[in-house]
Design an enzyme around this catalytic site. Structure first.
Site, PDB file in Angstrom:
ATOM      1  N   ASP A 223      48.680  80.666 128.427  1.00 37.88           N
ATOM      2  CA  ASP A 223      48.434  81.687 127.920  1.00 37.88           C
ATOM      3  C   ASP A 223      48.052  83.020 128.383  1.00 37.88           C
ATOM      4  O   ASP A 223      48.662  83.478 128.901  1.00 37.88           O
ATOM      5  CB  ASP A 223      47.860  81.166 126.533  1.00 37.88           C
ATOM      6  CG  ASP A 223      47.920  81.500 125.414  1.00 37.88           C
ATOM      7  OD1 ASP A 223      48.156  82.517 125.084  1.00 37.88           O
ATOM      8  OD2 ASP A 223      48.291  80.475 123.957  1.00 37.88           O
ATOM      9  N   HIS A 246      51.000  84.881 129.339  1.00 38.98           N
ATOM     10  CA  HIS A 246      51.228  85.727 128.581  1.00 38.98           C
ATOM     11  C   HIS A 246      51.009  87.092 128.626  1.00 38.98           C
ATOM     12  O   HIS A 246      51.247  88.297 127.729  1.00 38.98           O
ATOM     13  CB  HIS A 246      50.846  85.152 127.311  1.00 38.98           C
ATOM     14  CG  HIS A 246      51.367  84.284 126.845  1.00 38.98           C
ATOM     15  ND1 HIS A 246      51.341  83.348 125.304  1.00 38.98           N
ATOM     16  CD2 HIS A 246      52.777  82.908 127.593  1.00 38.98           C
ATOM     17  CE1 HIS A 246      52.189  81.988 125.574  1.00 38.98           C
ATOM     18  NE2 HIS A 246      53.004  82.178 126.820  1.00 38.98           N
TER      19      HIS A 246
END
Length: 399
Positions: A223, A246
């Protein structure tokens, strides 16, 4: 005849010896070795109570105290350290070993946090490895079965003057490190790792915190490498290697109507390698009184990044039941300086701003991003600002 007086004085050498043993005695009194409180370094025996006992003892010290974790592996269940009654405002936790979470994710998976500090002041963590053993929980989540949410590996709540240096966090069930409601923290030399397909394993998540510095760290997760939630201000993030993951994200913001804003954020000298995003602002498309302002992204290198520069005010990761109301978050005074490298997609700069609160004061300076050996594209919706030294064509910003 004058008598010699030297017998009344100690030689400098003797004084040094006395001071050495005096200081050694003080140091010994303020050192709390978890082995002395029953911890086992076999990686199998639950040492939670021993760690908590060492913490309780260190808290009673009226001088700086050190909790020492020698080499070895230490199994810990939930370990919560509260500081309301601590007399010491300078507790160092020196970890030479590895702390291991239970292999059964259900033991800590519903608790929110694996290792939690609350209302502490002056705590420093130096060295060590935290192994969250999250793989089985990720597999459960990815299979679509009913699973617990998972635990954050290391969390600080409502705490002040925190330091973390040289710490390794691997395979967290969920977030690796969390700061919520904290003031003054410095994190440096961290190594955070989880596979790119591990869900919700943000490296460092900040919320409602001020004066936080993150330096010289390598973060690879499934993430956001660093996620900046509502209510943060005065953040300095520098020399970060991100990938997989991310990217470094402000948000997501704007889920609640009454929400504190994000301001005065600097992200400087960062490298992103094959990440989903580079530097990102993300907000939900629903009413909110929040804001993002006074942000600088400077000296960033993109290596095959899908969205090197992105403001997404229609954030909806699952693309189902999206709000589509127009984000109330006001995004302004965002600067992008000296950002170069390669994009994995044709559009490298994307500003998809709110139809009800367009982005303004967006500045692009010396942004050079390529896609397949050609200048990548820029796409702007509801965004205004200025650009200089910009390689990307079709920008809606004034040049």
């Amino acid at each position: 005849m004058m008598r010699k007086m030297s017998v009344f004085f100690l030689s400098p050498f003797v004084i040094i010896i006395i001071l050495f043993f005096f200081n050694l005695s003080i140091a010994a009194d303020s050192m709390y070795n978890v082995l002395n409180y029953g911890a086992k370094s076999d990686g199998k025996s639950d040492s939670s109570k021993a760690f908590l006992s060492a913490w309780t003892a260190a808290c009673t010290s009226t001088s700086p105290a050190t909790i020492f974790v020698p080499k070895g592996s230490y199994l810990l269940g939930n370990a919560y350290f509260y500081g309301q009654t601590c007399k010491s405002n300078a507790i160092t936790i020196r970890i030479d070993g590895t702390l291991i979470a239970p292999s059964d994710y259900n033991v800590i998976g519903k608790s929110g946090s694996w290792i939690k500090f609350e209302r502490v002041t002056g705590v420093s963590i130096i060295g060590g490895t935290l192994n969250g053993q999250g793989a089985r929980l990720w597999a459960c989540k990815n299979s679509g079965k009913g699973c617990p949410k998972g635990a954050t590996t290391l969390a600080f709540y409502n705490s002040n003057n925190i330091g973390i240096s040289g710490l390794t966090s691997q395979d967290s069930q969920m977030f690796h490190i969390l700061f919520d409601g904290c003031h003054k923290a410095k994190l440096q030399g961290l190594k955070i790792s989880a596979p790119g397909n591990s869900p919700n394993t943000d490296g460092i998540h900040l919320q409602s915190s001020t004066d936080v510095t993150i330096l010289n760290s390598h973060i690879g997760t499934g993430d956001d490498c660093i996620s900046i939630g509502p209510g943060n201000s005065n953040l300095w993030i520098e020399n970060i290697a991100c990938g997989p993951g991310h990217g470094i994200s402000i948000g997501s913001l704007g889920w609640d109507m009454q929400e504190p804003g994000v301001q005065n954020v600097t992200v400087k000298t960062a490298t992103f390698t094959r990440t989903q995003n580079g530097v990102r602002v993300k907000t939900w498309a629903r009413p909110s009184n929040g804001f993002v302002r006074d942000v600088l992204f400077q000296h960033a290198v993109m290596n095959s990044v899908e969205n090197p520069i992105i403001i997404d005010q229609n954030y909806c990761p699952d693309r189902g039941n999206c709000p589509d109301q127009g984000s109330g978050i006001k995004v302004s005074d965002i600067k992008y300086h000296d950002i170069h490298g390669t994009s994995a997609t044709e559009v490298a700069v994307k500003f998809d701003c709110s139809k009800t609160n367009p982005c303004n004061e967006i500045t692009l300076q010396d942004v050079n991003l390529n896609f397949k050996d050609h200048p990548a594209e820029a796409l702007c919706v509801n965004a205004g600002g200025k650009a200089s030294g910009l390689q990307q064509p079709n920008s809606c910003l004034r040049t």
